[in-house]
Design a protein around this motif. Structure first.
Motif, PDB file in Angstrom:
ATOM      1  N   GLU A   1      37.637  55.966  18.001  1.00 29.80           N
ATOM      2  CA  GLU A   1      36.304  56.229  17.449  1.00 29.80           C
ATOM      3  C   GLU A   1      35.823  55.051  16.589  1.00 29.80           C
ATOM      4  OE1 GLU A   1      34.223  58.496  18.244  1.00 29.80           O
ATOM      5  OE2 GLU A   1      32.737  58.382  16.630  1.00 29.80           O
TER       6      GLU A   1
ATOM      7  N   ARG B   1      34.610  52.385  18.914  1.00 31.03           N
ATOM      8  CA  ARG B   1      33.278  52.724  19.433  1.00 31.03           C
ATOM      9  C   ARG B   1      32.188  52.404  18.408  1.00 31.03           C
ATOM     10  NH1 ARG B   1      32.061  57.662  19.636  1.00 31.03           N
ATOM     11  NH2 ARG B   1      30.296  57.347  21.012  1.00 31.03           N
ATOM     12  N   ARG B   2      32.449  52.803  17.150  1.00 31.84           N
ATOM     13  CA  ARG B   2      31.396  52.660  16.140  1.00 31.84           C
ATOM     14  C   ARG B   2      31.113  51.201  15.772  1.00 31.84           C
ATOM     15  NH1 ARG B   2      31.465  57.871  12.098  1.00 31.84           N
ATOM     16  NH2 ARG B   2      31.765  59.440  13.716  1.00 31.84           N
TER      17      ARG B   2
ATOM     18  N   GLU C   1      31.281  53.091   8.218  1.00 27.53           N
ATOM     19  CA  GLU C   1      31.457  54.216   9.136  1.00 27.53           C
ATOM     20  C   GLU C   1      32.580  55.104   8.616  1.00 27.53           C
ATOM     21  OE1 GLU C   1      29.669  54.942  11.757  1.00 27.53           O
ATOM     22  OE2 GLU C   1      28.491  53.101  11.949  1.00 27.53           O
TER      23      GLU C   1
ATOM     24  N   TYR D   1      24.814  59.222  10.214  1.00 27.58           N
ATOM     25  CA  TYR D   1      26.171  59.775  10.167  1.00 27.58           C
ATOM     26  C   TYR D   1      26.372  60.875  11.199  1.00 27.58           C
ATOM     27  CZ  TYR D   1      29.985  62.782   8.622  1.00 27.58           C
ATOM     28  OH  TYR D   1      31.108  63.575   8.576  1.00 27.58           O
TER      29      TYR D   1
END
Lengths: 197, 197
Positions: free
Chosen positions: B48, B51-52, B179, B5
């Motif tokens: 984001e 991206r993850r 995520e 994380y």
């Protein structure tokens, strides 16, 4: 004014291809607007809203959850202004709010719409975005909320307007700039009849 | 895995500035996520998520109306894939659907979530996006719907996870890539305690 209506052709084309007309004057656009969103069409429609309200100063987008959220978000993103979701019930955690009643013909009942006083302020120049304009009751609710807040409602943009219901003519007669990307004159006999230029 | 994380700092910063903690472990992020959306933050969070999940093949985004719609729309827009809104009630016009029950602790009642069979297909590679992960019941509903459709659920992205509720550990133990952009370890005494790296 309704005189200046110009259909947004990519949407009209898509409705002709994928829209379905059900008994009772229901237009089903689930596959690209209400249940599944086509991101390319959504972007194109949102840019068209930006064009149509190009002369207006706008510092906030407002919509009613849930089906107006997608186009409202995209227009807010393009204009880089906050998007406010008017809520359909009074959430227990929201103190200090504007609220009014809206009657839904689709659901045949009234519901409360509300907006925190924090997010609708005096002097705001607000653009209302929603998926459908039929009887205009949701729009009337937004008019009432913006009046309570002393905000200015600078215009209203709808993906689809049903001109055989009275919302559009009422709102235009009240002086609002109402922009609908496609106007449908009739759904009689399960035939989708579009308004022409 | 929870080990990896990494908080998304622009969100953590914003929650520290504008988030409010109410009695009963309620985190209020109304001013930038739930009732009013900040388009700049929404875009940053959506990038984001992209991206993850960069290593995953994704052909569809799925969310549950209404509060997951905004981030789901923006991720779908960035990835140029359709976004499916799972509905909370059985609409009268929707024939042929997958459905399951979800229990909401917030509202202390069960509700039906459903998705037309047209929009969730065998072989779909689906990313679930939602605003909050707490007990994970909405996520379990999505797992069930994708199983019914024989679609593959490739991951789940949440804006805020409450790690003191059991959803995150359950879903990660089941093997899903989960995520969360910000994880909150505790809201005791109306203090927001963030999980660190």
């Amino acid at each position: 004014m309704a005189d200046h209506y110009k259909p947004f052709e990519p949407l009209v084309k898509r409705i002709k291809e994928d829209g379905k007309c059900l008994n009772g004057g229901i237009l089903k656009v689930d596959s690209f607007i209400n249940h599944q969103i086509d991101p390319t069409l959504l972007q194109a429609m949102s840019i068209e809203f930006v064009r149509r309200f190009a002369t207006k100063e706008i510092n906030k987008i407002i919509t009613i959850e849930a089906s107006g959220i997608a186009p409202a978000i995209m227009v807010g993103f393009l204009l880089n202004v906050p998007v406010v979701f008017v809520k359909k019930k009074k959430p227990s955690t929201m103190a200090g709010m504007y609220s009014t009643e809206v009657f839904s013909f689709t659901k045949n009942r009234a519901y409360t719409v509300c907006c925190s006083k924090e997010f609708l302020n005096e002097g705001d120049k607000v653009l209302f975005i929603d998926d459908f304009l039929a009887n205009g009751n949701a729009a009337k609710g937004i008019i009432e909320l913006t009046k309570q807040a002393k905000a200015e409602l600078v215009g209203m943009g709808f993906i689809v307007e049903k001109s055989f219901q009275q919302g559009g003519s009422y709102l235009r007669n009240e002086g609002y700039q109402v922009e609908s990307l496609a106007i449908i004159d009739s759904l009689d006999n399960c035939q989708i009849k579009f308004k022409e230029n």
